[in-house]
Design a protein around this motif. Structure first.
Motif, mmCIF file in Angstrom:
data_model
loop_
_atom_site.group_PDB
_atom_site.id
_atom_site.type_symbol
_atom_site.label_atom_id
_atom_site.label_comp_id
_atom_site.label_asym_id
_atom_site.label_seq_id
_atom_site.Cartn_x
_atom_site.Cartn_y
_atom_site.Cartn_z
ATOM 1 N N PRO A 54 -33.165 7.628 -0.102
ATOM 2 C CA PRO A 54 -33.408 6.888 1.367
ATOM 3 C C PRO A 54 -31.915 6.447 2.672
ATOM 4 N N GLY A 55 -32.771 6.217 3.396
ATOM 5 C CA GLY A 55 -32.331 5.989 4.880
ATOM 6 C C GLY A 55 -32.645 7.543 5.589
ATOM 7 N N ASN A 56 -33.451 8.389 4.996
ATOM 8 C CA ASN A 56 -33.514 10.082 5.616
ATOM 9 C C ASN A 56 -32.283 10.148 6.348
ATOM 10 N N LEU A 58 -30.650 13.393 6.137
ATOM 11 C CA LEU A 58 -31.227 14.556 7.062
ATOM 12 C C LEU A 58 -32.311 14.336 8.364
ATOM 13 N N GLY A 59 -33.079 13.238 8.432
ATOM 14 C CA GLY A 59 -33.923 12.772 9.748
ATOM 15 C C GLY A 59 -35.234 13.726 9.476
ATOM 16 N N ILE A 60 -35.887 14.090 8.130
ATOM 17 C CA ILE A 60 -37.129 14.873 7.345
ATOM 18 C C ILE A 60 -38.685 14.176 8.198
ATOM 19 N N THR A 61 -38.999 14.881 9.509
ATOM 20 C CA THR A 61 -40.305 14.364 10.033
ATOM 21 C C THR A 61 -41.738 14.706 9.404
ATOM 22 N N GLY A 62 -41.829 15.652 8.947
ATOM 23 C CA GLY A 62 -42.409 16.290 7.869
ATOM 24 C C GLY A 62 -42.518 18.226 7.373
ATOM 25 N N VAL A 63 -43.172 18.366 7.165
ATOM 26 C CA VAL A 63 -42.641 19.850 6.833
ATOM 27 C C VAL A 63 -42.465 20.640 7.712
ATOM 28 N N GLU A 64 -42.569 20.658 8.726
ATOM 29 C CA GLU A 64 -41.847 22.051 9.821
ATOM 30 C C GLU A 64 -40.345 21.422 9.255
ATOM 31 N N SER A 65 -40.091 20.534 8.985
ATOM 32 C CA SER A 65 -38.448 20.052 8.944
ATOM 33 C C SER A 65 -37.969 20.438 6.657
ATOM 34 N N ILE A 67 -37.624 24.145 7.140
ATOM 35 C CA ILE A 67 -36.932 24.970 6.726
ATOM 36 C C ILE A 67 -35.388 25.167 7.550
ATOM 37 N N ASN A 68 -34.904 23.512 7.361
ATOM 38 C CA ASN A 68 -33.697 23.241 7.491
ATOM 39 C C ASN A 68 -32.776 24.218 6.604
ATOM 40 N N ARG A 69 -32.498 24.436 6.201
ATOM 41 C CA ARG A 69 -31.219 24.996 5.142
ATOM 42 C C ARG A 69 -30.626 23.397 4.802
ATOM 43 N N ALA A 70 -29.963 22.678 5.138
ATOM 44 C CA ALA A 70 -29.727 21.356 4.391
ATOM 45 C C ALA A 70 -30.622 20.994 3.260
ATOM 46 N N VAL A 71 -31.472 20.979 3.234
ATOM 47 C CA VAL A 71 -33.328 20.365 2.839
ATOM 48 C C VAL A 71 -33.070 21.572 1.294
ATOM 49 N N ARG A 72 -33.491 20.265 0.559
ATOM 50 C CA ARG A 72 -33.580 20.924 -1.224
ATOM 51 C C ARG A 72 -34.692 20.120 -0.968
ATOM 52 N N PHE A 73 -35.900 21.251 -1.849
ATOM 53 C CA PHE A 73 -37.245 20.393 -1.976
ATOM 54 C C PHE A 73 -37.883 20.537 -2.801
#
Length: 79
Positions: A54-56, A58-65, A67-73
């Motif tokens: 909610p509220g995004n 980490l500012g994820i805008t697409g698949v390219e996001s 690669i940010n180490r803070a993002v868990r996929f």
């Protein structure tokens, strides 16, 4: 597609992306289709996307996001 070509099934489903990739994949599968027996019928289109917190935050805008180490996929739903 191979099972359809062998006569082991009556219907085979597969995803076909749009654009140049679609043309390459169609060319690949064309050899598995018998022109007088098989038909490709497009019947659905879908849009894929990413679900974010909610509220995004980490500012994820697409698949390219991703690669940010803070993002868990996670690529599947929790059981």
């Amino acid at each position: 597609m191979a099972a359809l070509n062998r006569g082991s099934c009556d219907v085979a489903g597969f995803h076909l992306p749009r654009g140049a990739v679609s043309e390459r994949i169609r060319d690949t599968y064309q050899g598995l289709l018998k022109p007088r027996e098989h038909r490709v019928i497009g019947f659905i289109a879908r849009t894929q996307g990413l679900m974010v917190a909610p509220g995004n935050p980490l500012g994820i805008t697409g698949v390219e996001s991703l690669i940010n180490r803070a993002v868990r996929f996670v690529n599947h739903q929790a059981l």
